[in-house]
Scaffold this active site. Structure first.
Site, short mmCIF file in Angstrom:
data_model
loop_
_atom_site.label_atom_id
_atom_site.label_comp_id
_atom_site.label_asym_id
_atom_site.label_seq_id
_atom_site.Cartn_x
_atom_site.Cartn_y
_atom_site.Cartn_z
N LYS A 118 20.43 31.86 13.22
CA LYS A 118 20.70 33.23 12.78
C LYS A 118 19.42 33.79 12.18
CE LYS A 118 25.59 32.99 11.66
NZ LYS A 118 26.50 33.09 10.52
N HIS A 163 16.87 36.58 7.04
CA HIS A 163 16.86 37.95 6.53
C HIS A 163 16.11 38.07 5.20
CE1 HIS A 163 20.06 36.78 3.84
NE2 HIS A 163 20.82 36.42 4.86
N HIS A 219 16.68 35.67 2.42
CA HIS A 219 16.02 34.37 2.53
C HIS A 219 14.55 34.49 2.15
CE1 HIS A 219 19.35 33.86 5.66
NE2 HIS A 219 19.69 33.12 4.63
N1 ARG Z 1 22.73 29.78 3.77
C1 ARG Z 1 23.27 30.68 2.80
C2 ARG Z 1 23.13 32.12 3.29
O1 ARG Z 1 22.30 32.39 4.12
C3 ARG Z 1 22.59 30.58 1.46
C4 ARG Z 1 22.86 29.27 0.75
C5 ARG Z 1 22.78 29.42 -0.73
N2 ARG Z 1 23.00 28.21 -1.44
C6 ARG Z 1 24.20 27.66 -1.69
N3 ARG Z 1 24.22 26.51 -2.29
N4 ARG Z 1 25.30 28.29 -1.40
O2 ARG Z 1 23.83 32.99 2.83
#
Ligand code: ARG
Length: 709
Positions: free
Chosen positions: A231, A234, A237
């Protein structure tokens, strides 16, 4: 752009920008015009960062084995001391200001019969140099019987003669202390030239017990970046990567044992979709060459099919609903629907993912390849940002048992409850109204994003026994993390929940490349580097002297993005503004790099051995431009300490820009080339010290200081 459209962050930087522009117009109209371009080939990344991984001077326990990375990722230097003081958190051998705190507390304490420790802990730093170097808010001493103003005057009178500080100045209820400049200059410059890259660091602060180093260092997990495989990467991130990298550096230089963790979005039905999509549209060669983009392409293609198939399915469902309402026979339609659903990519994906969950070896092998190749590619990009991770964790890594155990605990303690076939936690019933309700097990028995995070928090505590864990995640997930921490607490792990912290941040608006919307970090960085290259080309004469313009543009581009991101408070969102961030005007990344490169050039051109600078006669630094700079430099260790409280990159960035402003207003007065040899040497010692502190600050922020541009 209309003024009212500016975000908080931009308003902030506009104010600072104006102040620097006024500086600049008097002293240094176009900074880029003065850039000394290199004559020989160099690589800004390599030049400032020889390939080594860990270089702590006194702490060796964390020596990690070298990982071969596509680019050099250098870690930070750190110093500790065995010389401590009777005052808490006081390290006079590492922090020059601590010498003065200790001195003031003892002298004033003895003269006014006040507990020196009380004075020590009440002394504060100032925001501007005209308010002194340290200030004592007299009311904070809580001495009864006299008005604070009167007491302030009285304390000023009682303070004895001192060779370190001038007679204190009562200012309202504040007692201002100005350090005597001759001594300060020698102490500060001497210390910086000696400590170099470690100046400002203090490994003692990360000790579990500052009085007993044998108890070891505190351990922190910084979880950041955490993109989702296949994906887009964004803006959320990007910010998490920048802020998380900064926090990891910050905790490192104050002596914590830091574990950098990337929690990938690498599990779920979409991997079934991706695998099936790959069977139709996949291309081995493309996968190996550019896994991230290729997998994304596949994902987009297969998703298009899902959307296509979705239409007729929805339509049929509607029809069935209407027919049922009318009391008509739906058996034929339902049969048709079942067939459609069964043949749909969505259903196939569900089945495929089920086989992954059930441990099907082939399905898992393909998924692992996607994951490994993506990580490999990500590592290259992270290395450009001077970041490497200690642990690539992810949603896929969370064990079924951890989640089941958590669910059992929640159930048996009455925290969770069944609701329409699913399992939920109703926070309202547990005194947390604002957190609403959350599903933790779906109707079909499968776990969710939140469920995995619950499993993860328990596993990490078990595996790392950390003292603190930070989640660097966008403010859009405030509720998610608040629910996670609350559930952790309700499960009976109050202490664990208390050790965790969500570091959130606002949104970036309009992050896109000029060719279209952005997909991945690499695309953004490449686009900004291109733009930077264009900006540099405008100055033809200088440009022609650069041996390696692409690499310079790349480093400056990365700095541009990061400095723009770190300019305001984290919680403020901002507009992704390519023109503003790549400009040399204002408090921008290129300007910060320029300030560093200019100092490097001064040192280079002076043709004096840096190793000889400690013997310079610093009494010759009498100009206010010079002494103001020294006073600011003395604050650096305190700025680092303060940043561990604010956890805001802007605390450091604002300080660095203050320094560049003082520098740029002083270049005309404090000339090096053409000055008397002794004056030249003294000024060079000052400039080299400023360069070092600028360098140290940029490194904590995660920037690669360039020596030429
Ligand atoms: N992969 C998730 C996203 O893109 C963020 C993860 C954040 N960390 C967690 N422990 N939930 O939204």
């Amino acid at each position: 752009m209309g003024r009212n459209l500016l975000s908080g962050a931009q308003r902030f930087s506009t104010t600072v920008l104006r102040s620097i522009l006024s500086h600049r117009s008097q002293n240094n109209p176009v900074p880029f015009a003065n850039c000394p371009y290199p004559r020989r080939q160099y690589n800004p990344l390599r030049l400032s960062f020889p390939a080594r991984r860990l270089s702590t001077t006194n702490i060796t326990s964390a020596m990690a084995s070298a990982v071969s990375l596509p680019a050099a990722v250098e870690s930070l230097s750190l110093q500790t001391t065995s010389k401590t003081s009777k005052f808490p958190g006081c390290y006079p051998t590492l922090n020059p200001v601590d010498i003065y705190r200790e001195h003031i507390a003892e002298k004033l304490g003895a003269a006014a019969d006040i507990d020196p420790e009380k004075i020590y802990t009440r002394l504060q730093w100032t925001n501007t140099l005209d308010k002194g170097d340290l200030v004592l808010p007299v009311p904070s001493l809580q001495i009864k019987g006299k008005s604070p103003q009167e007491l302030c005057k009285e304390l000023a009178q009682k303070f004895p003669e001192s060779d370190l500080v001038s007679p204190p100045v009562p200012f309202g209820v504040h007692l201002q202390f100005f350090f005597k400049l001759d001594r300060l200059t020698k102490t500060v410059i001497g210390q910086i030239l000696k400590d170099k890259a470690t100046f400002g660091s203090n490994g003692n602060q990360g000790l579990r017990d500052p009085k007993d180093p044998s108890k070891g260092r505190k351990k922190i997990i910084v979880e950041f970046s955490s993109p989702n495989i296949a994906k887009p990467f964004h803006a959320g991130h990007l910010r998490s990567t920048i802020i998380g990298g900064f926090l990891a550096n910050l905790y490192t230089v104050v002596g914590w044992d830091v574990i950098k963790m990337n929690y990938l979005g690498d599990w779920g039905k979409q991997y079934g979709l991706l695998a099936n999509g790959y069977k139709q549209f996949g291309d081995e060669e493309k996968l190996l060459k550019d896994p991230i983009n290729h997998l994304f392409d596949v994902y987009v293609k297969i998703n298009a099919i899902v959307s296509e198939q979705d239409g007729p399915i929805k339509e049929l469902k509607e029809q069935i609903k209407t027919k049922k309402e009318k009391g008509e026979d739906v058996s034929e339609s339902e049969e048709k629907l079942a067939k459609l659903v069964d043949a749909s990519e969505d259903e196939k994906a569900r089945k495929y993912f089920k086989s992954m969950e059930d441990g099907d070896a082939d399905a898992l092998a393909l998924w692992r390849r996607f994951r490994d190749l993506s990580i490999q590619k990500y590592k290259e990009t992270y290395a450009r940002l001077n970041i490497d991770f200690d642990d690539y964790s992810g949603e896929s890594q969370i064990k079924q048992e951890s989640m089941s155990m958590a669910n059992e605990t929640l159930k048996s303690s009455g925290v969770s409850e069944a609701s329409e076939g699913a399992v939920i936690v109703d926070f309202v019933k547990h005194g947390a109204k604002k957190l609403g309700k959350a599903i933790i097990v779906r109707k079909d028995g499968t776990p969710l994003y939140l469920t995995r995070d619950i499993g993860a928090i328990l596993e990490r505590d078990e595996a790392y026994h950390f003292d603190k864990m930070i989640y660097v995640v966008a403010a859009q997930q405030d509720l998610h993390l608040a629910q996670l921490f609350k559930i952790t607490e309700l499960m009976g792990y109050k202490d664990l929940a208390g050790r965790c912290q969500h570091i959130n941040f606002g949104m970036v608006r309009g992050m896109s490349t000029r060719k279209g919307t952005v997909k991945f970090l690499d695309d953004i960085l490449r686009d900004v580097a291109d733009k930077m290259h264009e900006v540099m080309k405008k100055n033809t004469e200088k440009y022609e002297q650069i041996e390696n313009p692409e690499e310079t543009a790349d480093t400056l581009g990365i700095t541009s993005v990061m400095v723009q991101d770190m300019s305001g408070k984290r919680i403020n969102g901002y507009d992704f503004n390519l023109d503003a961030m790549t400009s040399f005007e204002g408090d921008t990344g290129p300007y910060l790099q320029y300030a560093h490169a200019r100092l490097c050039s001064i040192v280079r051109k002076a043709e004096l051995d840096v190793a000889e600078l400690p013997s310079a006669n610093l009494d010759l630094l009498t100009e206010s431009n010079a002494t103001d700079l020294v006073r600011l430099l003395s604050q650096w260790p305190d700025v680092v300490l303060n940043t561990t409280k604010t956890l805001e990159p802007t605390t450091i960035l604002t300080y660095l820009f203050r320094m560049t402003h003082i520098l740029s207003s002083g270049y005309d007065t404090l000339k090096v080339v053409g000055s008397e040899p002794e004056v030249k040497k003294a000024r060079l010692a000052l400039y080299e010290s400023a360069r070092q502190v600028l360098h140290n600050g940029m490194r904590i922020l995660g920037l690669n200081p360039v020596s030429r541009m």
